[in-house]
Design a protein around this motif. Sequence first.
Motif, PDB file in Angstrom:
ATOM      1  N   GLY A   3       0.713  -1.286   0.077  1.00  0.00           N
ATOM      2  CA  GLY A   3       0.003  -0.049  -0.021  1.00  0.00           C
ATOM      3  C   GLY A   3       0.774   1.128  -0.011  1.00  0.00           C
ATOM      4  N   MET A   4       0.228   2.150  -0.270  1.00  0.00           N
ATOM      5  CA  MET A   4       1.069   3.647  -0.003  1.00  0.00           C
ATOM      6  C   MET A   4       0.378   4.774   0.555  1.00  0.00           C
ATOM      7  SD  MET A   4       3.901   4.554  -2.186  1.00  0.00           S
ATOM      8  CE  MET A   4       3.701   3.770  -3.526  1.00  0.00           C
ATOM      9  N   ILE A   5       1.211   5.660   1.173  1.00  0.00           N
ATOM     10  CA  ILE A   5       0.515   6.903   2.184  1.00  0.00           C
ATOM     11  C   ILE A   5       1.488   8.024   1.571  1.00  0.00           C
ATOM     12  CG2 ILE A   5       0.368   7.988   4.138  1.00  0.00           C
ATOM     13  CD1 ILE A   5       0.206   5.299   5.508  1.00  0.00           C
ATOM     14  N   VAL A   6       0.797   8.912   0.887  1.00  0.00           N
ATOM     15  CA  VAL A   6       1.417  10.109   0.323  1.00  0.00           C
ATOM     16  C   VAL A   6       1.087  11.328   0.989  1.00  0.00           C
ATOM     17  CG1 VAL A   6       1.788  11.576  -1.650  1.00  0.00           C
ATOM     18  CG2 VAL A   6       1.267   9.220  -2.070  1.00  0.00           C
ATOM     19  N   PHE A   7       1.915  12.010   1.849  1.00  0.00           N
ATOM     20  CA  PHE A   7       1.982  13.171   2.749  1.00  0.00           C
ATOM     21  C   PHE A   7       1.949  14.277   1.673  1.00  0.00           C
ATOM     22  CE2 PHE A   7       2.419  11.648   7.185  1.00  0.00           C
ATOM     23  CZ  PHE A   7       1.481  12.230   7.657  1.00  0.00           C
ATOM     24  N   THR A   8       0.733  14.828   1.728  1.00  0.00           N
ATOM     25  CA  THR A   8       0.614  16.158   0.778  1.00  0.00           C
ATOM     26  C   THR A   8       1.621  16.256  -0.530  1.00  0.00           C
ATOM     27  OG1 THR A   8       2.423  17.353   2.159  1.00  0.00           O
ATOM     28  CG2 THR A   8       0.002  17.491   2.571  1.00  0.00           C
ATOM     29  N   GLY A   9       2.380  17.117  -0.952  1.00  0.00           N
ATOM     30  CA  GLY A   9       3.139  17.187  -1.908  1.00  0.00           C
ATOM     31  C   GLY A   9       2.259  17.797  -3.221  1.00  0.00           C
ATOM     32  N   ARG A  10       3.115  17.287  -4.355  1.00  0.00           N
ATOM     33  CA  ARG A  10       2.570  18.067  -5.657  1.00  0.00           C
ATOM     34  C   ARG A  10       2.278  17.245  -6.764  1.00  0.00           C
ATOM     35  NH1 ARG A  10       7.360  23.018  -5.487  1.00  0.00           N
ATOM     36  NH2 ARG A  10       6.442  23.792  -3.507  1.00  0.00           N
ATOM     37  N   LEU A  11       2.199  15.900  -6.544  1.00  0.00           N
ATOM     38  CA  LEU A  11       1.956  15.102  -7.597  1.00  0.00           C
ATOM     39  C   LEU A  11       0.557  15.328  -8.068  1.00  0.00           C
ATOM     40  CD1 LEU A  11       3.125  11.548  -6.315  1.00  0.00           C
ATOM     41  CD2 LEU A  11       4.009  12.627  -8.114  1.00  0.00           C
ATOM     42  N   THR A  34      -4.110   3.164  -1.305  1.00  0.00           N
ATOM     43  CA  THR A  34      -3.652   4.393  -1.589  1.00  0.00           C
ATOM     44  C   THR A  34      -4.230   5.328  -0.536  1.00  0.00           C
ATOM     45  OG1 THR A  34      -2.434   4.211  -3.688  1.00  0.00           O
ATOM     46  CG2 THR A  34      -2.430   6.470  -2.524  1.00  0.00           C
ATOM     47  N   VAL A  35      -3.505   6.073   0.426  1.00  0.00           N
ATOM     48  CA  VAL A  35      -4.011   7.239   1.079  1.00  0.00           C
ATOM     49  C   VAL A  35      -3.391   8.327   0.825  1.00  0.00           C
ATOM     50  CG1 VAL A  35      -4.357   8.154   3.489  1.00  0.00           C
ATOM     51  CG2 VAL A  35      -4.827   5.839   3.039  1.00  0.00           C
ATOM     52  N   VAL A  36      -4.050   9.644   0.603  1.00  0.00           N
ATOM     53  CA  VAL A  36      -3.237  10.908   0.442  1.00  0.00           C
ATOM     54  C   VAL A  36      -3.615  11.921   1.460  1.00  0.00           C
ATOM     55  CG1 VAL A  36      -2.987  10.244  -2.157  1.00  0.00           C
ATOM     56  CG2 VAL A  36      -5.004  11.530  -1.183  1.00  0.00           C
ATOM     57  N   THR A  37      -2.895  12.589   1.718  1.00  0.00           N
ATOM     58  CA  THR A  37      -3.575  13.803   2.583  1.00  0.00           C
ATOM     59  C   THR A  37      -3.205  15.074   2.142  1.00  0.00           C
ATOM     60  OG1 THR A  37      -1.220  14.205   3.898  1.00  0.00           O
ATOM     61  CG2 THR A  37      -2.551  12.475   4.685  1.00  0.00           C
ATOM     62  N   GLY A  38      -3.874  16.442   2.550  1.00  0.00           N
ATOM     63  CA  GLY A  38      -3.690  17.657   2.212  1.00  0.00           C
ATOM     64  C   GLY A  38      -4.386  18.093   0.983  1.00  0.00           C
ATOM     65  N   ARG A  39      -5.408  17.168   0.417  1.00  0.00           N
ATOM     66  CA  ARG A  39      -6.160  17.420  -0.645  1.00  0.00           C
ATOM     67  C   ARG A  39      -7.456  16.669  -0.695  1.00  0.00           C
ATOM     68  NH1 ARG A  39      -2.739  15.631  -5.796  1.00  0.00           N
ATOM     69  NH2 ARG A  39      -0.695  16.015  -4.276  1.00  0.00           N
ATOM     70  N   GLN A  40      -8.446  17.196  -1.395  1.00  0.00           N
ATOM     71  CA  GLN A  40      -9.597  16.451  -1.701  1.00  0.00           C
ATOM     72  C   GLN A  40      -9.621  15.602  -2.741  1.00  0.00           C
ATOM     73  OE1 GLN A  40     -12.079  16.073   0.588  1.00  0.00           O
ATOM     74  NE2 GLN A  40     -11.583  17.834   2.000  1.00  0.00           N
ATOM     75  N   LEU A  41      -9.695  14.168  -2.787  1.00  0.00           N
ATOM     76  CA  LEU A  41      -9.692  13.215  -3.894  1.00  0.00           C
ATOM     77  C   LEU A  41     -10.454  11.962  -3.596  1.00  0.00           C
ATOM     78  CD1 LEU A  41      -8.135  13.036  -6.868  1.00  0.00           C
ATOM     79  CD2 LEU A  41      -6.041  12.195  -5.505  1.00  0.00           C
ATOM     80  N   SER A  42     -11.199  11.431  -4.606  1.00  0.00           N
ATOM     81  CA  SER A  42     -11.772  10.283  -4.446  1.00  0.00           C
ATOM     82  C   SER A  42     -11.536   9.442  -5.755  1.00  0.00           C
ATOM     83  CB  SER A  42     -13.330  10.573  -4.239  1.00  0.00           C
ATOM     84  OG  SER A  42     -13.876  11.073  -5.289  1.00  0.00           O
ATOM     85  N   PRO A  97     -11.270   4.757  -6.658  1.00  0.00           N
ATOM     86  CA  PRO A  97     -11.284   3.422  -6.205  1.00  0.00           C
ATOM     87  C   PRO A  97      -9.931   3.085  -5.546  1.00  0.00           C
ATOM     88  CG  PRO A  97     -11.995   3.157  -8.579  1.00  0.00           C
ATOM     89  CD  PRO A  97     -11.477   4.583  -8.150  1.00  0.00           C
ATOM     90  N   GLY A  98      -9.960   2.570  -4.558  1.00  0.00           N
ATOM     91  CA  GLY A  98      -8.742   2.199  -3.727  1.00  0.00           C
ATOM     92  C   GLY A  98      -7.918   3.330  -3.165  1.00  0.00           C
ATOM     93  N   LEU A  99      -8.849   4.382  -3.024  1.00  0.00           N
ATOM     94  CA  LEU A  99      -8.055   5.722  -2.551  1.00  0.00           C
ATOM     95  C   LEU A  99      -9.038   6.440  -1.657  1.00  0.00           C
ATOM     96  CD1 LEU A  99      -5.987   7.950  -3.278  1.00  0.00           C
ATOM     97  CD2 LEU A  99      -7.812   8.820  -4.877  1.00  0.00           C
ATOM     98  N   LEU A 100      -8.247   6.889  -0.526  1.00  0.00           N
ATOM     99  CA  LEU A 100      -8.965   7.767   0.603  1.00  0.00           C
ATOM    100  C   LEU A 100      -8.037   8.942   0.577  1.00  0.00           C
ATOM    101  CD1 LEU A 100     -11.102   8.003   2.976  1.00  0.00           C
ATOM    102  CD2 LEU A 100      -9.171   7.035   4.324  1.00  0.00           C
ATOM    103  N   SER A 101      -8.704   9.978   0.828  1.00  0.00           N
ATOM    104  CA  SER A 101      -7.952  11.460   1.021  1.00  0.00           C
ATOM    105  C   SER A 101      -8.453  11.633   2.354  1.00  0.00           C
ATOM    106  CB  SER A 101      -8.261  12.425   0.053  1.00  0.00           C
ATOM    107  OG  SER A 101      -9.762  12.935   0.166  1.00  0.00           O
ATOM    108  N   LEU A 102      -7.337  12.311   3.200  1.00  0.00           N
ATOM    109  CA  LEU A 102      -7.600  12.758   4.366  1.00  0.00           C
ATOM    110  C   LEU A 102      -6.875  14.265   4.480  1.00  0.00           C
ATOM    111  CD1 LEU A 102      -6.020  10.057   6.664  1.00  0.00           C
ATOM    112  CD2 LEU A 102      -8.542  10.497   6.528  1.00  0.00           C
ATOM    113  N   ASN A 103      -8.148  15.261   4.609  1.00  0.00           N
ATOM    114  CA  ASN A 103      -7.937  16.924   4.648  1.00  0.00           C
ATOM    115  C   ASN A 103      -8.278  17.554   5.755  1.00  0.00           C
ATOM    116  OD1 ASN A 103      -6.613  18.824   3.396  1.00  0.00           O
ATOM    117  ND2 ASN A 103      -8.416  19.550   2.306  1.00  0.00           N
ATOM    118  N   PHE A 104      -7.356  18.452   6.311  1.00  0.00           N
ATOM    119  CA  PHE A 104      -7.740  19.177   7.453  1.00  0.00           C
ATOM    120  C   PHE A 104      -8.649  20.309   7.119  1.00  0.00           C
ATOM    121  CE2 PHE A 104      -6.515  22.077  11.111  1.00  0.00           C
ATOM    122  CZ  PHE A 104      -6.916  21.354  12.101  1.00  0.00           C
TER     123      PHE A 104
END
Length: 335
Positions: free
Chosen positions: A122-130, A144-152, A154-161
Amino acid sequence: MTDTTVTLQMVADAAGVSSSTVSRILNGSAKVSPGKQEAVDAAIAELGFMPNPVARGLAGGRTLSIGVVTQAIDSPFYGEGLRGIEAVLGAAGYMPLFASGHWTAADEKKCVDLLLSRRVDGMIVFTGRLPDETLMQVARRVPTVVTGRQLSGPGLLSLNFANVEGALMATRHLIELGHRRIVHILGPREHADSRERKEGYRRALKEAGIAYDASLVVQGDYSEAGGLKAVSHLMESRKDFTAIFAANDQTAYGAALGLYRRGLRIPEDVAMVGFDDLSGSQYSIPPLTTIRQPVYQLGELGAQAVLAMLRGEAPQGELPPPVLVTRESTRRLLP
């Protein structure tokens, strides 16, 4: 049992379950009764069983590793999040593989490609510019989990403050203390969270009937050096201000140094509010008023979500709302 190799079958016999049940409990794929779980845990502890992670991974078609792309491993902000990831994954028998993207999309892409070549589960991507599309492509290969943005997807969860709400709280606090000439030191232009914090700043001014003054908004880069440079620019431009809302705590630290070098005191001459509530903010001089962002919990939630997807479950994750932490860097503006 110190002179005998403890096998998975020995654990199963001691717990009164099948060896396949023990195996599935160890790799996190089993849903068993609390009684069976306790019996297996007790047998493992009594016998001193040490699972072989390589064998477990091969048996389950997994490497028991999770790729984590951060931006700077030495950052006090990201360091808290990485600790949260490590704690959750370690307890589940997984190993995080950390890589730094250095705030460039090209470096981040190299990190992702390298981690995927290592067959991470699996993959966790902390914010960034991709780009969003790149992250969605990664999620088609591994959870995959990404933070710092809103994104949805399959197989993806985004966590944003809630950056807008947090910036509203920070700016309102200064306005309620009587400040009208409030500087905002931005984060990097490319960051969604920086733009959201600027939006919250502008909203707070508007609701208070304070005209937006672009000359009081200064570019920063989320670093201490960026905060120092921003204050130097303000002072050289002879801007009149009584308070600063810094886009993050590290920026506030640098801004505070800039004010100190100009003979200005916090909060007597200039009030200061940061964002993040890093562990060092309570020990700065004076202790920094800031917006608490639970970055350790962000790391925990990200790791828990990846593990849930690996178990075939729907990932869950929602960060708590921002909290204003009031310390000695702000006070009411004297007439």
